[in-house]
Design a protein around this motif. Sequence first.
Motif, PDB file in Angstrom:
ATOM      1  N   VAL A 504      -0.972  -3.739   0.119  1.00 28.83           N
ATOM      2  CA  VAL A 504      -1.966  -3.074   0.948  1.00 28.83           C
ATOM      3  C   VAL A 504      -1.311  -2.438   2.180  1.00 28.83           C
ATOM      4  CG1 VAL A 504      -4.007  -3.444   2.390  1.00 28.83           C
ATOM      5  CG2 VAL A 504      -3.866  -4.517   0.135  1.00 28.83           C
ATOM      6  N   GLN A 505      -0.392  -3.152   2.818  1.00 27.32           N
ATOM      7  CA  GLN A 505       0.267  -2.609   4.007  1.00 27.32           C
ATOM      8  C   GLN A 505       1.156  -1.425   3.668  1.00 27.32           C
ATOM      9  OE1 GLN A 505       2.214  -5.954   5.880  1.00 27.32           O
ATOM     10  NE2 GLN A 505       0.352  -6.539   7.013  1.00 27.32           N
ATOM     11  N   SER A 506       1.751  -1.407   2.469  1.00 29.95           N
ATOM     12  CA  SER A 506       2.577  -0.267   2.075  1.00 29.95           C
ATOM     13  C   SER A 506       1.755   1.006   1.943  1.00 29.95           C
ATOM     14  CB  SER A 506       3.296  -0.563   0.757  1.00 29.95           C
ATOM     15  OG  SER A 506       2.383  -0.578  -0.333  1.00 29.95           O
ATOM     16  N   LEU A 507       0.455   0.884   1.749  1.00 31.59           N
ATOM     17  CA  LEU A 507      -0.438   2.041   1.649  1.00 31.59           C
ATOM     18  C   LEU A 507      -1.084   2.382   2.983  1.00 31.59           C
ATOM     19  CD1 LEU A 507      -2.178   1.135  -1.727  1.00 31.59           C
ATOM     20  CD2 LEU A 507      -0.466   2.897  -1.351  1.00 31.59           C
ATOM     21  N   GLY A 508      -0.682   1.719   4.050  1.00 29.24           N
ATOM     22  CA  GLY A 508      -1.275   1.981   5.357  1.00 29.24           C
ATOM     23  C   GLY A 508      -2.601   1.298   5.563  1.00 29.24           C
ATOM     24  N   GLY A 509      -2.921   0.333   4.709  1.00 30.15           N
ATOM     25  CA  GLY A 509      -4.188  -0.389   4.842  1.00 30.15           C
ATOM     26  C   GLY A 509      -4.003  -1.746   5.487  1.00 30.15           C
ATOM     27  N   GLU A 510      -5.043  -2.570   5.412  1.00 30.64           N
ATOM     28  CA  GLU A 510      -4.985  -3.908   5.996  1.00 30.64           C
ATOM     29  C   GLU A 510      -5.805  -4.866   5.133  1.00 30.64           C
ATOM     30  OE1 GLU A 510      -8.716  -3.558   9.150  1.00 30.64           O
ATOM     31  OE2 GLU A 510      -6.652  -3.302   9.888  1.00 30.64           O
ATOM     32  N   ILE A 511      -5.446  -6.134   5.193  1.00 26.90           N
ATOM     33  CA  ILE A 511      -6.150  -7.183   4.455  1.00 26.90           C
ATOM     34  C   ILE A 511      -6.251  -8.411   5.350  1.00 26.90           C
ATOM     35  CG2 ILE A 511      -3.981  -7.901   3.374  1.00 26.90           C
ATOM     36  CD1 ILE A 511      -5.582  -8.876   0.980  1.00 26.90           C
ATOM     37  N   HIS A 512      -7.377  -9.064   5.324  1.00 34.45           N
ATOM     38  CA  HIS A 512      -7.539 -10.298   6.093  1.00 34.45           C
ATOM     39  C   HIS A 512      -8.522 -11.221   5.373  1.00 34.45           C
ATOM     40  CE1 HIS A 512     -11.089  -8.067   7.581  1.00 34.45           C
ATOM     41  NE2 HIS A 512     -11.621  -9.282   7.779  1.00 34.45           N
TER      42      HIS A 512
END
Length: 531
Positions: A504-512
């Motif tokens: 997710v971070q490699s795509l510029g997104g975020e996860i929590h």
Amino acid sequence: MSDPSPRRRLMSPLTRRILLINLAAPIALVLAFFYLDQFRLSLIDTRLTALRYEAGLISGALGEVAISPSEFSPTLEPELARQLLRRLSAQSSARARLFDADGEMIADSRLLLAAGRGVVTRQLPPPNIDTPWEQALIGLYDKINALFMTTLNLPKYVELPFTHANDYPEARRALNGDDSDQLRDLADGRIMLSAAVPVQGLRKVVGALLLNVDSAELDARVREERLGVLKVFAAVLGFTVLASLYLAGVIVRPIHRLAEAAERIRAAKGRIAHLSLPDYSHREDEIGDLSSVLRAMTAALSQRLDAIERFAADVSHEIKNPLTSLRSAMETFLRTEKPELRERLLAVMQDDVRRMDRLITDISGASRLDAELARSEAAPLDIAVMLQSVIETYMTRLADTGPKIELKRVEPGPYLAIGFEGQLGQVARNLIDNAISFSPPNGTITVAVKREPRHVMFSVADEGPGIPTDNLESIFERFYSERPASEAFGLHSGLGLSIARQVVQSLGGEIHAENRDDGKTGARFVVRLPL
């Protein structure tokens, strides 16, 4: 392989290029000024025209005053002609010589007769009041001028002790009634300008007037103009050199410092976190951009190396645990003869082998993930369609024994985001597997998707016990595993959520992760991807 480290030089090649490029224009200008000698030639042509006009005026005066009164055979009166010629040419810089009809010289403005002897007069040059700096500049000018001055290939001027009209072709043509002029080279590089006109009395040619003047005044004027240009050129040259050195310092010195710092980082044997690149980010130009990018790249490289070190340490630690258990079980198995104990030890060894196989499989997948993300190209992807495809793979397997999975669309699609279909499908599977582990058999796993102003959001919520508040962040660490008590030990490696965050971070997104607040117990994992 050649050494990539920056070499030390007396002057940077980039500095030399900046100097050469900046100096090319003024040097070409001053060389062209010396090479194109049209200004000097135009002055010579103008002076020759003026000399012919001056000779015409003097000749007309001589024809009116210095002619004998004989009506049928007018001749020049030598003494009267000499006095009149000396008076008329007194204010002129030209030398005037008068020849009679036979070509004999009867008057010379530079020849004084005293006590029966002739004395030749010469015009003295002006006194030298130039400073040493100006004299050096004049000497430099004379050398350069000798290289670039236009060569006219003129006949040589020779000063004879006894002058006759036949010695000068222009004087002979004047005795024939034609105006004439001539240019000749002097021994010192100057040019002698000559103009000859006939002297007429009663429409009869009674003599010829020859005016000579050298090009000293013209050359002095040309030199004065060119010296002015040279002075301007010297000032421009100095400014150009200083500006080029300043520009080279502004560009070359920061690049050189960045190269040296990069070489120190390349040659570092251990950790590079303590090494840093010079910070030029305050500069609002390309050097500042380069510094910022290199510093960010170095920080990312340092983080990546630290992550690799931590990953290697975590892998060795996680593999060591089942190996230790396996070795202990094998040693005990060899020492005991009890069938019941041997059977339990074999079961333990089988669990350890399965755990190791699971660990190695997940570790291999995590290791390949970076390469896969680097090779893959992100493309527009409908997140709802991807989630529906993933959920359908669980339907048959969970139809009778597991929780139900439902997809909830908040508004009509499509739900387009930029991503990798395979890797995002793995993220969804990891989150759903985690939810299945904690959901009761008859529970419901809710997968929701909706659009936000700048993101597409999807979430996976279970009906399990939830996550302790202190562990909401640590569950994304590698090999972290907090499993239900009913689950067999070793079925999960603890890499699933870590892989999900990495994708997710490699795509510029975020996860929590968070606990549900809709009146139900359970955990919810929220993923946001850029539109």
